[in-house]
Design a protein around this motif. Sequence first.
Motif, short mmCIF file in Angstrom:
data_model
loop_
_atom_site.label_atom_id
_atom_site.label_comp_id
_atom_site.label_asym_id
_atom_site.label_seq_id
_atom_site.Cartn_x
_atom_site.Cartn_y
_atom_site.Cartn_z
N HIS A 139 -53.68 2.36 30.46
CA HIS A 139 -54.87 3.20 30.50
C HIS A 139 -54.94 4.01 31.79
N GLN B 111 -55.81 -0.79 23.77
CA GLN B 111 -56.92 -1.53 24.36
C GLN B 111 -56.83 -3.03 24.05
N HIS C 63 -56.54 11.05 24.31
CA HIS C 63 -56.58 9.76 25.00
C HIS C 63 -55.65 8.70 24.38
N ASP D 227 -55.15 3.99 20.25
CA ASP D 227 -56.05 3.64 21.37
C ASP D 227 -56.56 2.21 21.15
ZN LIG Z 1 -58.75 3.62 25.45
#
Ligand SMILES: [Zn+2]
Length: 398
Positions: A269, A204, A283, A200
Amino acid sequence: MGPFVVHGEQTMWYFDSPHVIFGEEALSHLAQLNGRHACVITDRNIVRLGLAQLVIDQVTAAGLACTVFDEVEPEPSLQMVQRCAAVLAQHQPDWIIGLGGGSCMDAAKSAWLLYENPGIEPESVNPFDQYTLREKAKLIAIPTTSGTGSEATWYAVLTDTVEQRKVGIGTRGMLPDYAIIDPVMVMSLPPSITADTGLDALTQSIESYQSSWRNDFSDAMCLHAVRLIFQYLPRAYADGSNCEAREHMHNAAAIGGIGFGNSQATLAHCMGHALGVLFHVPHGRAVALFLPYTIEFTANGGDSRYVDIARALGLRADDEPIGAASLVTAVRDLERQLLQPLTVRDLGIDQTSFEHTLPELVGRAETDTQIATSQRIPDSAELRRLFDYAYDGRTVNF
Ligand SMILES: [Zn+2]
């Protein structure tokens, strides 16, 4: 995060970051707090692992009373946050400590806002309005995963369990005052969570480097976070007791969080959120799965700059297309090392239920708030093809 328009034409930008205390022993900063009462907002697992006690010991050493609210769920609900705000109102703390993964820190930010602004409706919170914060308490975020970067952003995502929908809450003041990045908090993280959350942070950072809200300040954070993650995530995954790898990964997540919080994530995302909600995929695993496909799609639009990231990683990067291709290969190699799925099929989702859900996946992805900051924004037909290609792992050639 993002441009704030003043007087019509002028655009003013802000760079926001909490005070960051990092490294081994960072937690002992808590023993120097001045105040009366701290409320720790966390979940039962963090209490069970003994991590909450580490925090309580420090706060108590500072001479503060300490209350623990441990009812945060994996997908924090509006209803729980309102219960938490009621506990805060009852105890009147002057310090609030969000301790845990993204859920706990998001819950703490949201409950803090409600505590300082009694009676406001969480759904009505608007990033451009002013709210009271820091009149009653300050906020400390202590992450126990190396991934979400929530310790460094002013945004929170909650779930309305009555209406079955996600509610985003954010105003610039909701940024934690302090982020405590102590590797002791992640030493016992299992490999699968190390991988999911670390990816993640990677997604990001790469997306916030490419977003249309990127800026010189966020670029610096994102690029270095990507470097650290490629270097240290495989080591932290292979040997969780490697202190050096844990420490650098914990720093990387916060650095990436600062980059992300001052820019924005993008297409992977949007697609990952949709898949995550409909098929209950963690996620980080969901967004990272889509990352290589969205890099290809964005690079095909001719206006990307993945070549910078490829160069920072020492990959082959003669020009933009070669740099983008090298980055796709490197991301996939990393995912393979971490035993992550590379396609939607790898997740065990069968073709029939995938195709049945495709319209809803597309509908959710194209209405996701982060679509607007994507460097190349797909239309519905292109989104459908992207999901399709990600199902069985085809190269995105459009
Ligand atoms: Zn994220």
